[in-house]
Design an enzyme around this catalytic site. Structure first.
Site, mmCIF file in Angstrom:
data_model
loop_
_atom_site.group_PDB
_atom_site.id
_atom_site.type_symbol
_atom_site.label_atom_id
_atom_site.label_comp_id
_atom_site.label_asym_id
_atom_site.label_seq_id
_atom_site.Cartn_x
_atom_site.Cartn_y
_atom_site.Cartn_z
ATOM 1 N N GLU A 66 -5.028 0.342 -7.824
ATOM 2 C CA GLU A 66 -4.017 1.290 -8.289
ATOM 3 C C GLU A 66 -2.896 0.483 -8.954
ATOM 4 O O GLU A 66 -2.461 -0.533 -8.399
ATOM 5 C CB GLU A 66 -3.440 2.073 -7.109
ATOM 6 C CG GLU A 66 -4.438 3.013 -6.455
ATOM 7 C CD GLU A 66 -3.905 3.695 -5.189
ATOM 8 O OE1 GLU A 66 -4.236 4.857 -4.963
ATOM 9 O OE2 GLU A 66 -3.159 3.045 -4.420
ATOM 10 N N SER A 87 0.831 -1.199 0.000
ATOM 11 C CA SER A 87 0.000 0.000 0.000
ATOM 12 C C SER A 87 0.869 1.254 0.000
ATOM 13 O O SER A 87 0.352 2.340 0.230
ATOM 14 C CB SER A 87 -0.953 -0.021 1.191
ATOM 15 O OG SER A 87 -0.257 -0.294 2.365
ATOM 16 N N HIS A 118 -2.371 -2.365 -6.282
ATOM 17 C CA HIS A 118 -2.857 -2.120 -4.924
ATOM 18 C C HIS A 118 -4.374 -2.244 -4.858
ATOM 19 O O HIS A 118 -5.107 -1.444 -5.442
ATOM 20 C CB HIS A 118 -2.402 -0.736 -4.457
ATOM 21 C CG HIS A 118 -2.799 -0.450 -3.059
ATOM 22 N ND1 HIS A 118 -3.133 0.788 -2.603
ATOM 23 C CD2 HIS A 118 -2.925 -1.275 -1.984
ATOM 24 C CE1 HIS A 118 -3.447 0.726 -1.330
ATOM 25 N NE2 HIS A 118 -3.337 -0.522 -0.933
ATOM 26 N N ASN A 164 -4.156 6.031 -0.297
ATOM 27 C CA ASN A 164 -3.677 6.027 1.086
ATOM 28 C C ASN A 164 -3.001 7.337 1.483
ATOM 29 O O ASN A 164 -3.001 7.704 2.658
ATOM 30 C CB ASN A 164 -2.720 4.860 1.324
ATOM 31 C CG ASN A 164 -3.481 3.575 1.568
ATOM 32 O OD1 ASN A 164 -4.677 3.608 1.808
ATOM 33 N ND2 ASN A 164 -2.805 2.453 1.498
HETATM 34 N N1 CAA Z 1 -14.650 -9.424 2.758
HETATM 35 C C1 CAA Z 1 -15.340 -9.682 1.622
HETATM 36 N N2 CAA Z 1 -16.543 -9.158 1.355
HETATM 37 C C2 CAA Z 1 -17.088 -8.358 2.285
HETATM 38 C C3 CAA Z 1 -16.447 -8.042 3.492
HETATM 39 C C4 CAA Z 1 -15.169 -8.609 3.714
HETATM 40 N N3 CAA Z 1 -14.474 -8.356 4.821
HETATM 41 N N4 CAA Z 1 -17.243 -7.212 4.208
HETATM 42 C C5 CAA Z 1 -18.353 -7.026 3.480
HETATM 43 N N5 CAA Z 1 -18.252 -7.719 2.327
HETATM 44 C C6 CAA Z 1 -19.261 -7.789 1.253
HETATM 45 C C7 CAA Z 1 -20.492 -8.501 1.740
HETATM 46 O O1 CAA Z 1 -20.383 -9.892 1.541
HETATM 47 C C8 CAA Z 1 -21.563 -7.897 0.852
HETATM 48 O O2 CAA Z 1 -21.598 -8.588 -0.382
HETATM 49 P P1 CAA Z 1 -23.025 -8.966 -1.036
HETATM 50 O O3 CAA Z 1 -23.555 -7.657 -1.561
HETATM 51 O O4 CAA Z 1 -22.667 -9.932 -2.113
HETATM 52 O O5 CAA Z 1 -23.848 -9.549 0.070
HETATM 53 C C9 CAA Z 1 -21.060 -6.478 0.559
HETATM 54 O O6 CAA Z 1 -19.666 -6.462 0.910
HETATM 55 C C10 CAA Z 1 -21.776 -5.428 1.380
HETATM 56 O O7 CAA Z 1 -21.646 -5.825 2.751
HETATM 57 P P2 CAA Z 1 -22.744 -5.493 3.863
HETATM 58 O O8 CAA Z 1 -24.102 -5.516 3.221
HETATM 59 O O9 CAA Z 1 -22.503 -6.419 5.012
HETATM 60 O O10 CAA Z 1 -22.326 -4.082 4.421
HETATM 61 P P3 CAA Z 1 -22.307 -2.634 3.807
HETATM 62 O O11 CAA Z 1 -23.338 -2.398 2.775
HETATM 63 O O12 CAA Z 1 -22.291 -1.797 5.011
HETATM 64 O O13 CAA Z 1 -20.878 -2.513 3.047
HETATM 65 C C11 CAA Z 1 -18.530 -2.143 2.974
HETATM 66 C C12 CAA Z 1 -19.682 -2.892 3.651
HETATM 67 C C13 CAA Z 1 -18.501 -2.459 1.464
HETATM 68 C C14 CAA Z 1 -17.248 -2.636 3.603
HETATM 69 C C15 CAA Z 1 -18.758 -0.593 3.179
HETATM 70 O O14 CAA Z 1 -18.962 -0.309 4.534
HETATM 71 C C16 CAA Z 1 -17.613 0.254 2.689
HETATM 72 O O15 CAA Z 1 -17.488 0.541 1.496
HETATM 73 N N6 CAA Z 1 -16.704 0.676 3.618
HETATM 74 C C17 CAA Z 1 -15.525 1.456 3.288
HETATM 75 C C18 CAA Z 1 -14.423 0.547 2.811
HETATM 76 C C19 CAA Z 1 -13.151 1.293 2.456
HETATM 77 O O16 CAA Z 1 -13.086 2.513 2.511
HETATM 78 N N7 CAA Z 1 -12.132 0.541 2.082
HETATM 79 C C20 CAA Z 1 -10.832 1.081 1.788
HETATM 80 C C21 CAA Z 1 -9.962 0.829 2.958
HETATM 81 S S1 CAA Z 1 -8.372 1.522 2.750
HETATM 82 C C22 CAA Z 1 -7.489 0.281 2.094
HETATM 83 O O17 CAA Z 1 -7.951 -0.809 1.868
HETATM 84 C C23 CAA Z 1 -6.107 0.646 1.775
HETATM 85 C C24 CAA Z 1 -5.049 -0.166 2.426
HETATM 86 O O18 CAA Z 1 -3.986 -0.204 1.895
HETATM 87 C C25 CAA Z 1 -5.252 -0.855 3.730
#
Ligand code: CAA
Length: 280
Positions: free
Chosen positions: A149, A116, A137, A187
């Site tokens: 990315e 990342s 990424h 990030n």
């Molecule tokens: N792994 C795989 N799939 C997941 C999951 C996980 N940990 N958590 C949720 N999901 C899937 C669910 O299975 C669901 O899929 P379906 O539509 O097929 O059922 C879908 O995501 C939506 O889940 P929920 O209905 O339970 O929950 P939600 O509508 O609240 O969405 C979310 C959950 C998509 C995580 C949403 O809250 C979101 O977009 N959050 C922000 C995520 C974000 O900003 N990510 C970037 C992080 S920074 C990064 O990753 C950089 C790094 O280098 C670390």
């Protein structure tokens, strides 16, 4: 194309699933058998939920899961065309993995890192094929988040870049080109915001207020502290430390509260305790 993913943690497991959902057969390698067991359990629970919600049939879920095979030695990467590394965000660990991959993989194999923010050129420098190394990424959760990315190292050639871009499209991801600078694009902007939210808690703010403010006032799907718990406080701190060390700029100084939390084992959702408490 034979795809191998290195690492069964949150990212490695998610990337394997993103590939399997797009019909790729994937080998997931982790040298810690316990990590593989944990990934299998997490995956089973995730797909049980999707079946229960009517998002897919049991047969479809089982077919995705069956496309992933697991291995605990790098030898399983010998016939890979594309290897995606997703091991912990420490340059020494990444370099050790790439040095190992260069030994076992066929000479045509493309080796990409899900770092990342670490230097792709530095990771590539320990291999025999820096022209076939680049950064890809993904974002957590990898099966859901639409972006990847693409980061070229100094030596990455056009053929490698084009193959990897096509692969990203084939697993239904949108791509952006990011400069080989710490944090790339997302990030560099997102993580300092999470860090600032941690400073606010250290200064006395209630995590719930900070998250509610950002969800309702800035339309974030999760508040910055919920998101930090979600990706792992250790992962977020490592990314912030990478920005600080990479730019040598105090504006990226990690919040001391994050360091204390990691020392205490408060790593977010995965440990049951972060800015919030979770049932394990
Ligand atoms: N792994 C795989 N799939 C997941 C999951 C996980 N940990 N958590 C949720 N999901 C899937 C669910 O299975 C669901 O899929 P379906 O539509 O097929 O059922 C879908 O995501 C939506 O889940 P929920 O209905 O339970 O929950 P939600 O509508 O609240 O969405 C979310 C959950 C998509 C995580 C949403 O809250 C979101 O977009 N959050 C922000 C995520 C974000 O900003 N990510 C970037 C992080 S920074 C990064 O990753 C950089 C790094 O280098 C670390």
């Amino acid at each position: 194309m034979k795809v191998v993913v290195i690492g069964s943690g949150l990212m490695g497991n998610g990337i394997s699933l993103a590939c399997a959902q797009a019909d790729y057969n994937v080998t997931n390698i982790d040298t810690f058998p316990s990590a593989i067991e944990k990934a299998k359990t997490t995956t089973a629970k995730l797909y049980d939920k999707k079946v229960a919600k009517g998002k897919m049939t049991r047969e479809q879920a089982d077919a995705v899961i069956a496309r992933i095979t697991y291995a605990d030695t790098y030898a399983a990467a010998a016939d890979a065309d594309l290897v995606i590394e997703a091991v912990p965000e420490k340059i020494e660990i990444k370099k050790a993995v790439f040095a190992e991959l260069a030994k076992v993989c066929k000479k045509e194999a493309i080796l990409v890192s899900n770092t990342s923010g670490l230097s792709i050129s530095e990771i590539a420098s320990v291999t025999d094929r820096p022209n076939q190394v680049m950064g890809v990424h993904f974002f957590y959760p990898a099966p859901v988040m639409k972006l990847v990315e693409l980061i070229r190292g100094l030596a990455t050639d056009d053929a490698t870049y084009n193959t990897v871009k096509e692969f990203a499209k084939s697993i239904h991801k949108e791509t952006v080109d990011a400069p080989e600078l710490p944090g790339f694009i997302v990030n560099r902007i997102l993580v300092p915001m999470q860090n600032e939210a941690a400073f606010m808690v250290m200064e006395g703010a209630d995590p719930k207020d900070v998250d509610t403010a950002m969800k309702l006032g800035a339309n974030m799907p999760m508040g910055p502290l919920e998101l930090t718990d979600f990706v792992g406080i250790d992962t977020m701190l490592a990314t912030m430390t990478g920005l600080y060390n990479g730019f040598h700029d105090s504006k990226y100084r990690p919040c001391p509260l994050l360091e204390t939390m990691v020392k205490a084992g408060h790593l977010g959702r995965k440990s049951g305790q972060g800015f919030y408490k979770y049932d394990k």
